[in-house]
Every structure is written in structure tokens, then in C-alpha cells.
Write a protein that holds these residues in place. Structure first.
Motif, short mmCIF file in Angstrom:
data_model
loop_
_atom_site.label_atom_id
_atom_site.label_comp_id
_atom_site.label_asym_id
_atom_site.label_seq_id
_atom_site.Cartn_x
_atom_site.Cartn_y
_atom_site.Cartn_z
N VAL A 212 0.83 -1.20 0.00
CA VAL A 212 0.00 0.00 0.00
C VAL A 212 0.86 1.25 0.00
O VAL A 212 0.64 2.18 -0.78
CB VAL A 212 -0.95 0.00 1.22
CG1 VAL A 212 -1.65 1.35 1.36
CG2 VAL A 212 -1.98 -1.11 1.09
N VAL A 213 1.87 1.29 0.87
CA VAL A 213 2.73 2.46 0.95
C VAL A 213 3.53 2.65 -0.33
O VAL A 213 3.74 3.78 -0.79
CB VAL A 213 3.65 2.37 2.18
CG1 VAL A 213 4.65 3.52 2.20
CG2 VAL A 213 2.82 2.38 3.46
N ALA A 214 3.96 1.57 -0.95
CA ALA A 214 4.67 1.67 -2.23
C ALA A 214 3.78 2.32 -3.28
O ALA A 214 4.22 3.18 -4.05
CB ALA A 214 5.13 0.29 -2.69
N HIS A 215 2.51 1.95 -3.31
CA HIS A 215 1.56 2.57 -4.24
C HIS A 215 1.38 4.06 -3.91
O HIS A 215 1.32 4.90 -4.81
CB HIS A 215 0.20 1.87 -4.17
CG HIS A 215 0.11 0.61 -4.96
ND1 HIS A 215 0.26 0.58 -6.33
CD2 HIS A 215 -0.12 -0.68 -4.58
CE1 HIS A 215 0.11 -0.67 -6.76
NE2 HIS A 215 -0.10 -1.45 -5.71
N LEU A 216 1.26 4.36 -2.62
CA LEU A 216 1.07 5.75 -2.20
C LEU A 216 2.20 6.64 -2.70
O LEU A 216 1.97 7.78 -3.12
CB LEU A 216 0.99 5.84 -0.67
CG LEU A 216 -0.32 5.41 0.00
CD1 LEU A 216 -0.17 5.44 1.51
CD2 LEU A 216 -1.47 6.33 -0.41
N CYS A 217 3.41 6.13 -2.65
CA CYS A 217 4.57 6.93 -3.03
C CYS A 217 4.66 7.15 -4.54
O CYS A 217 5.15 8.19 -4.99
CB CYS A 217 5.85 6.25 -2.54
SG CYS A 217 5.99 6.14 -0.75
N LYS A 218 4.20 6.19 -5.32
CA LYS A 218 4.37 6.26 -6.77
C LYS A 218 3.17 6.81 -7.51
O LYS A 218 3.30 7.34 -8.61
CB LYS A 218 4.68 4.86 -7.31
CG LYS A 218 6.02 4.29 -6.86
CD LYS A 218 6.31 2.95 -7.52
CE LYS A 218 5.34 1.87 -7.09
NZ LYS A 218 5.68 0.54 -7.66
N ASP A 219 1.97 6.70 -6.92
CA ASP A 219 0.74 6.98 -7.65
C ASP A 219 -0.09 8.02 -6.90
O ASP A 219 -0.73 7.71 -5.89
CB ASP A 219 -0.04 5.67 -7.80
CG ASP A 219 -1.28 5.81 -8.65
OD1 ASP A 219 -1.50 6.90 -9.19
OD2 ASP A 219 -2.04 4.82 -8.75
N ALA A 220 -0.09 9.25 -7.39
CA ALA A 220 -0.77 10.34 -6.69
C ALA A 220 -2.26 10.08 -6.48
O ALA A 220 -2.79 10.39 -5.41
CB ALA A 220 -0.57 11.65 -7.47
N PRO A 221 -3.01 9.54 -7.46
CA PRO A 221 -4.44 9.32 -7.24
C PRO A 221 -4.77 8.15 -6.32
O PRO A 221 -5.94 7.90 -6.04
CB PRO A 221 -4.98 9.05 -8.66
CG PRO A 221 -3.90 9.46 -9.60
CD PRO A 221 -2.63 9.27 -8.85
N TYR A 222 -3.76 7.43 -5.87
CA TYR A 222 -4.00 6.20 -5.09
C TYR A 222 -4.76 6.49 -3.80
O TYR A 222 -5.54 5.65 -3.34
CB TYR A 222 -2.67 5.51 -4.78
CG TYR A 222 -2.82 4.09 -4.26
CD1 TYR A 222 -3.04 3.04 -5.15
CD2 TYR A 222 -2.73 3.80 -2.91
CE1 TYR A 222 -3.17 1.73 -4.69
CE2 TYR A 222 -2.86 2.51 -2.44
CZ TYR A 222 -3.08 1.48 -3.33
OH TYR A 222 -3.22 0.19 -2.86
N CYS A 223 -4.55 7.65 -3.20
CA CYS A 223 -5.24 8.00 -1.95
C CYS A 223 -6.75 8.01 -2.13
O CYS A 223 -7.50 7.71 -1.20
CB CYS A 223 -4.79 9.37 -1.45
SG CYS A 223 -3.10 9.41 -0.84
N ALA A 224 -7.21 8.38 -3.33
CA ALA A 224 -8.64 8.45 -3.59
C ALA A 224 -9.19 7.15 -4.15
O ALA A 224 -10.37 6.84 -3.96
CB ALA A 224 -8.95 9.59 -4.55
#
Length: 334
Positions: free
Chosen positions: A167-179
């Protein structure tokens, strides 16, 4: 809002910005900042923090169950429930207040834990994780749903600590991932039902299973709070955090009433925050391809008032951290 500020400002800001679960947000921020700096949270602070997290999780669950339930209650029952909710709020705020000071008086904690337990019992939650008096608010709510078999009983795919690194790896690489968070080939869910689905009875109606999971979650937190007051370390993983490979900074995770909450922070060479990301439980549960939508799409919801009633109850039991409104259009007009 956080970018360019000193790291120590983040927990304060997080606690002020979020009106729901503000303490949990501040704790997740505190963990993220500590881990981004490579610092551990002191053991004493961990214990006081867990007490505050448990207290807020209990109150938020009780508040949402009573205040957000879409069916009406009698005026006398509302007044009675309001009295117990105010008691739960006062007790939880007292525990959180001491937790913010990073000190907990065992006697005061035990007394406030008993006040929370009394409020929960007044609302209808028995000590064994069941329901008490038939005239209580929770018992009345359960009567609304105990025979509602609108929804098929899909088992959840829980979001756990084993998923944190991805999850954190996605958060760092993909800006829209939070939404729009996602994990490959999974329909992830977080919250009381995801945590406690193994304790539910498979033959029970789906809404009843979800409701009772939240009741059991309150009881579990009350027991853990009582253990802390006696000086026993809490065995649950209410909060986590640690270094993430690849220079991704630090992250903090806490289990709050609605589920697993993530904060991820990065600090630049000048000692200021250069990146900050927050992923709330609601984004998983109400994702367009998430468990709430999947449950609806796999069920025959009926039509008109009956459909609106069942769907609004399901939404309330998923408990979004924002207000929701329900609009239903017949297929002919879709």
C-alpha cells in the motif's frame, strides 16, 4: 497543507483538520513522522497512545451506530441514547486528554474505562459481545435488520499489516491512489466486519452479521482498555509503522473505528516535509469496485422504499467518514 512545514507540526494539524477520529489521525501522523526520521516511539508513549486509540474507537463506533442509523426511533429512546452517548464522549475525551499529555493515571483510566463500559451497556451492548435489554437502542436497531436477507453474505478480504508495504509503495508512486486505492485481484475491505468476520455465524442475515461485528468490536476494545488500566500491555496491533524500502520515507498506520488508516511522510534535506499522503478507510470500502458496491451488485435490492431502506442500512453499517445521500433510479431511467 503539510508540505514545507516542520515535521512536528503534522500531528497537530492532522488532529485539528479531521473532525472525525482526530486523535487517530494525529497518532498516524506522529508515527509517520517518527519513522521518516528513523526514530522509535517510546514505550511509555505507545501505551498511553493505545489507550487513546481504544477510547476513540469505542466512542466513534457507538456514535455512528446511534446517530447515523437511517430508521427513526421513539423520542424517549433517542433521549435515553443521547444520555449514554454524552457519557461515552466525556469518558473517551478524558482518556484522550491524558494520552495527549503522554501520561495515563491507571486509576483514572480504569474509572473512565468503566464509564465507557456503562455507556455501552446502557445502549444495549452486553459484556459478552451480545445484546442486552430489548428496549435499548442497539436492540431496537437489531430488530430492524435481523430478518433482512436482501444482501448475499459475501466474506470480506481484510486489509492487514501484511499489505502495508504494498500500500505504501503505491502511495509513493501513484498520486491518485489515496482516492482510489487497490490491490491486484482483490476486493479489499477494512473495519470491524473485516477484522471479526470469522466470529460471525454464516447463516445469519448479512446486515445482522455486520451490525454484530461492530458490537463485538466495542466489547473487544473495552476489554483491552481494562487490561491497560491494570498494567497489562495491549496485545493487539492497533498501530504500526516502520521504514519502507526504496527511500519512501516513513508511514504510520492505526486501526480506528472505520478501519485501517494510513499516513505516509517524507522529509527533505532541509528538515521540512516534502511529501505527505493520507489514505482513509472509507476509500477502500466505498471504492467504485470495492466491497460496498460489490455487495450491492451481487444482491437483488428490490424497488422503491424497501430498496432505499435496505441500501441505506447497508451504507450506515459500512460507516463512511462523510455524509451520504441515497438516490435510486429505476432501470428504465438509468
Amino acid at each position: 497543507m503539510f508540505i514545507g512545514r516542520r515535521p512536528e507540526e503534522a500531528p497537530v494539524l492532522a488532529g485539528r483538520v479531521f473532525s472525525l477520529c482526530g486523535y487517530s489521525q494525529s497518532v498516524a501522523a506522529r508515527l509517520a513522522i517518527l519513522n521518516a526520521a528513523g526514530l522509535p516511539m517510546p514505550i511509555e508513549e505507545q501505551l498511553t497512545t493505545i489507550a487513546g486509540l481504544l477510547a476513540q474507537r469505542i466512542f466513534e463506533t457507538l456514535r455512528a451506530l446511534i446517530l447515523h442509523w437511517p430508521s427513526s426511533m421513539s423520542a424517549s429512546l433517542v433521549a435515553c441514547a443521547g444520555k449514554y452517548l454524552r457519557g461515552a464522549l466525556a469518558a473517551s475525551q478524558a482518556i484522550i486528554g491524558e494520552s495527549r499529555e503522554k501520561k495515563v493515571n491507571p486509576g483514572a483510566l480504569a474509572a473512565n474505562a468503566r464509564r465507557l463500559a456503562a455507556a455501552a451497556e446502557g445502549l444495549g451492548i452486553a459484556k459478552d459481545g451480545g445484546l442486552s435489554a430489548d428496549s435499548s437502542a442497539c436492540a431496537v436497531i437489531f430488530q430492524n435488520i435481523k430478518d433482512d436477507r436482501t444482501f448475499s453474505g459475501r466474506r470480506p478480504d481484510p486489509l492487514t499489516a501484511a499489505d502495508d508495504a504494498e500500500v505504501v509503495a503505491h502511495l509513493c508512486k501513484d498520486a491518485p491512489y489515496c482516492a482510489l486505492p487497490h490491490l491486484a485481484d482483490r476486493v479489499v475491505e477494512t473495519g470491524a466486519y473485516a477484522r471479526l468476520c470469522d466470529t460471525s455465524r454464516p447463516g445469519d442475515p448479512h446486515l445482522a452479521q455486520r451490525f454484530m461485528a461492530r458490537i463485538r468490536d466495542v466489547c473487544l476494545c473495552l476489554k483491552q482498555l481494562a487490561c491497560l488500566a491494570k498494567g497489562h500491555n495491549d496485545p493487539s496491533e492497533l498501530m504500526a509503522g516502520g521504514p519502507v524500502p526504496g527511500g519512501a520515507g516513513g508511514f504510520g498506520v492505526v486501526e480506528c473505528g472505520r478501519g485501517r488508516l494510513y499516513h505516509q511522510a517524507e522529509i527533505d534535506a532541509n528538515g521540512k516535509l516534502c511529501a505527505y499522503r493520507i489514505l482513509a478507510p472509507t476509500e477502500w470500502n466505498f471504492h467504485p469496485a470495492g466491497p460496498f458496491v460489490k455487495t450491492l451488485l451481487s444482491s437483488r435490492i428490490g424497488a422503491h422504499e424497501a430498496a432505499a431502506r435496505s441500501v441505506s442500512r447497508l451504507a450506515a453499517l459500512f460507516d463512511p467518514c462523510v455524509e451520504f445521500r441515497l438516490n435510486i433510479r429505476d432501470v428504465a431511467h438509468a
